[in-house]
Design a protein around this motif. Structure first.
Motif, PDB file in Angstrom:
ATOM      1  N   TYR A 202       0.862  -1.183   0.000  1.00 21.32           N
ATOM      2  CA  TYR A 202       0.000   0.000   0.000  1.00 21.32           C
ATOM      3  C   TYR A 202       0.894   1.227   0.000  1.00 21.32           C
ATOM      4  N   THR A 203       0.702   2.105  -0.976  1.00 24.23           N
ATOM      5  CA  THR A 203       1.591   3.256  -1.164  1.00 24.23           C
ATOM      6  C   THR A 203       0.812   4.529  -1.455  1.00 24.23           C
ATOM      7  N   THR A 204       1.557   5.626  -1.533  1.00 25.75           N
ATOM      8  CA  THR A 204       1.091   6.865  -2.154  1.00 25.75           C
ATOM      9  C   THR A 204       2.215   7.327  -3.075  1.00 25.75           C
ATOM     10  N   SER A 205       1.858   8.059  -4.104  1.00 25.17           N
ATOM     11  CA  SER A 205       2.887   8.518  -5.043  1.00 25.17           C
ATOM     12  C   SER A 205       3.816   9.509  -4.351  1.00 25.17           C
ATOM     13  N   GLY A 206       5.087   9.389  -4.633  1.00 25.44           N
ATOM     14  CA  GLY A 206       6.077  10.302  -4.083  1.00 25.44           C
ATOM     15  C   GLY A 206       6.530   9.982  -2.669  1.00 25.44           C
ATOM     16  N   CYS A 207       5.993   8.939  -2.064  1.00 25.37           N
ATOM     17  CA  CYS A 207       6.378   8.552  -0.706  1.00 25.37           C
ATOM     18  C   CYS A 207       7.763   7.904  -0.750  1.00 25.37           C
ATOM     19  N   PRO A 208       8.782   8.523  -0.118  1.00 29.26           N
ATOM     20  CA  PRO A 208      10.137   7.974  -0.205  1.00 29.26           C
ATOM     21  C   PRO A 208      10.278   6.587   0.413  1.00 29.26           C
ATOM     22  N   TYR A 209       9.574   6.310   1.506  1.00 25.27           N
ATOM     23  CA  TYR A 209       9.660   4.977   2.113  1.00 25.27           C
ATOM     24  C   TYR A 209       8.962   3.933   1.251  1.00 25.27           C
ATOM     25  N   CYS A 210       7.915   4.337   0.556  1.00 26.82           N
ATOM     26  CA  CYS A 210       7.231   3.431  -0.376  1.00 26.82           C
ATOM     27  C   CYS A 210       8.167   3.060  -1.523  1.00 26.82           C
ATOM     28  N   ILE A 211       8.864   4.053  -2.040  1.00 28.68           N
ATOM     29  CA  ILE A 211       9.812   3.827  -3.134  1.00 28.68           C
ATOM     30  C   ILE A 211      10.925   2.880  -2.678  1.00 28.68           C
ATOM     31  N   GLN A 212      11.443   3.105  -1.475  1.00 32.70           N
ATOM     32  CA  GLN A 212      12.503   2.249  -0.949  1.00 32.70           C
ATOM     33  C   GLN A 212      12.005   0.826  -0.706  1.00 32.70           C
ATOM     34  N   ALA A 213      10.791   0.691  -0.195  1.00 37.12           N
ATOM     35  CA  ALA A 213      10.223  -0.638   0.048  1.00 37.12           C
ATOM     36  C   ALA A 213      10.049  -1.390  -1.268  1.00 37.12           C
ATOM     37  N   LYS A 214       9.518  -0.707  -2.260  1.00 31.33           N
ATOM     38  CA  LYS A 214       9.320  -1.339  -3.564  1.00 31.33           C
ATOM     39  C   LYS A 214      10.669  -1.764  -4.162  1.00 31.33           C
ATOM     40  N   ALA A 215      11.682  -0.942  -4.021  1.00 32.17           N
ATOM     41  CA  ALA A 215      13.012  -1.261  -4.553  1.00 32.17           C
ATOM     42  C   ALA A 215      13.608  -2.471  -3.834  1.00 32.17           C
ATOM     43  N   LEU A 216      13.482  -2.530  -2.513  1.00 35.14           N
ATOM     44  CA  LEU A 216      14.015  -3.665  -1.752  1.00 35.14           C
ATOM     45  C   LEU A 216      13.310  -4.955  -2.162  1.00 35.14           C
ATOM     46  N   LEU A 217      12.004  -4.911  -2.254  1.00 40.52           N
ATOM     47  CA  LEU A 217      11.249  -6.097  -2.655  1.00 40.52           C
ATOM     48  C   LEU A 217      11.650  -6.537  -4.059  1.00 40.52           C
TER      49      LEU A 217
END
Length: 90
Positions: free
Chosen positions: A6-21
């Protein structure tokens, strides 16, 4: 391995989580709760939380980005093949 993120656009932690996964080879289904009040309500109903990212792996709630990193550190994101290789020393 499959994850729901679950994300929002531009969320830096969301971007990092997606990259790690992604680096760990996890198949990610991303749900942008910022674009839809209905999805935001579903996030709150499912997790009891309003913050993003919220991460589920194989249907189990991991938590946010810090929780994901901790889960990865204990080997939680390694695939079954990777786990068996590391155990056997191959």
């Amino acid at each position: 391995m499959n994850a729901t993120l679950y994300t929002t656009s531009g969320c830096p932690y969301c971007i990092q989580a997606k990259a790690l996964l992604s680096r760990r080879g996890v198949n990610v289904t991303e749900i942008d709760v910022g674009a839809s009040p209905e999805q935001r309500a579903a996030l709150i109903a499912r997790t009891g939380r309003r913050t993003v990212p919220q991460i589920y792996i194989e249907g189990n709630h991991v938590g946010g980005f810090d929780d994901l990193v901790a889960f990865d550190r204990i080997g939680g994101l390694r695939t079954a093949d990777t786990r068996s290789d590391s155990v056997s020393g191959v």
